[in-house]
Design a protein around this motif. Structure first.
Motif, PDB file in Angstrom:
ATOM      1  N   LYS A 264      -0.684  -0.967 -11.194  1.00 58.28           N
ATOM      2  CA  LYS A 264      -0.689   0.288 -10.456  1.00 58.28           C
ATOM      3  C   LYS A 264      -0.580   1.531 -11.348  1.00 58.28           C
ATOM      4  CE  LYS A 264       1.616  -2.007  -6.538  1.00 58.28           C
ATOM      5  NZ  LYS A 264       0.462  -1.994  -5.607  1.00 58.28           N
TER       6      LYS A 264
ATOM      7  N   SER B 196       0.833  -1.200   0.000  1.00 61.56           N
ATOM      8  CA  SER B 196       0.000   0.000   0.000  1.00 61.56           C
ATOM      9  C   SER B 196       0.869   1.252   0.000  1.00 61.56           C
ATOM     10  CB  SER B 196      -0.927  -0.004   1.222  1.00 61.56           C
ATOM     11  OG  SER B 196      -0.172  -0.063   2.426  1.00 61.56           O
TER      12      SER B 196
ATOM     13  N   ASN C 121       1.467   2.219  -3.478  1.00 57.02           N
ATOM     14  CA  ASN C 121       0.267   2.885  -4.004  1.00 57.02           C
ATOM     15  C   ASN C 121       0.232   4.350  -3.589  1.00 57.02           C
ATOM     16  OD1 ASN C 121      -0.479   0.397  -5.005  1.00 57.02           O
ATOM     17  ND2 ASN C 121      -1.918  -0.049  -3.343  1.00 57.02           N
TER      18      ASN C 121
END
Length: 236
Positions: A180, A145, A148
């Protein structure tokens, strides 16, 4: 810190032909590739793309660096990120320090700002984020994460971001990053890349629903230019 690109540079990075020979046919081809990518998705704005290949030593880093130069030359704030955390080359190409970089961001949670890892280059509007120290677990770092969040931050602060990622057919990093980014460009050297390898690379990207923008065919035999060919859209 700014790069100092000379006629002898780079010794260990890739050739920045768009800086050394901006009026050459090869440089014009890079500008054409940039334009084709820009118009490949008219319904969606492309902010973050990645450049990869089927196997190593097929020209992905050369394409990444020179495309980044052409984007910056348009007056757009451009960031080139070395996401090849196994064989990084971007810092060598631009003669920059690799002490801090992408791995630094990914291993410090939210305690380090992306601005601490990026460096200016001699090209106006072009910045580089090196890989940073090579980690023992590149795939795991990219599939977080935190990665991200890094991409989200970069989208908000740059007009265009290019990730130079490892070859699809070697490790899983490109598949992870393909989920992504806004789009993927596959570099295929004529007469070098094996057809089966390219087909498998395309299939691997499609398996994770990566958006393939097109293919850059490089090292094409031509009477005028024997290095780069052109860009072919994903529908070609």
């Amino acid at each position: 810190m700014c790069a100092k690109v000379t006629k002898q540079q780079p010794l260990s990075g890739v050739q920045l032909v768009t800086i050394l020979e901006p009026t050459a046919t090869i440089s014009e081809q890079f500008r054409t590739i940039r334009t084709n990518i820009q118009f490949s998705q008219v319904a969606q704005k492309l902010t973050v793309i990645m450049i990869t290949s089927a196997k190593k030593s097929e020209g992905k880093s050369t394409v990444s660096a020179n495309l980044a130069v052409t984007w910056a030359n348009q007056g757009q704030s451009t960031l080139l990120v070395d996401a090849d955390l196994r064989r990084p080359t971007v810092h060598k190409t631009f003669q920059l320090s690799n002490q801090y970089g992408l791995t630094s961001l990914l291993t410090t949670d939210n305690t380090l700002d992306y601005t601490a890892t990026m460096q200016a280059t001699m090209v106006e509007n072009l910045y580089v984020m090196p890989s940073g120290p090579i980690p023992p677990n590149p795939s795991e770092l990219l599939n977080t994460s935190r990665m991200n969040q890094v991409i989200a931050d970069l989208k908000q602060n740059f007009d265009f971001v290019i990730f130079d990622v490892p070859p699809v057919g070697v490790v899983s990093d490109a598949q992870i990053m393909g989920t992504k980014v806004d789009g993927t460009v596959l570099v295929v050297p004529q007469g070098i890349a094996l057809k089966n390898s390219v087909v498998q690379a395309k299939a691997a990207l499609e398996n994770v629903h990566a958006k393939i923008l097109g293919v850059v065919m490089n090292r094409v035999n031509s009477t005028e230019d024997k290095y780069y060919g052109g860009y072919y859209g994903s529908d070609s």
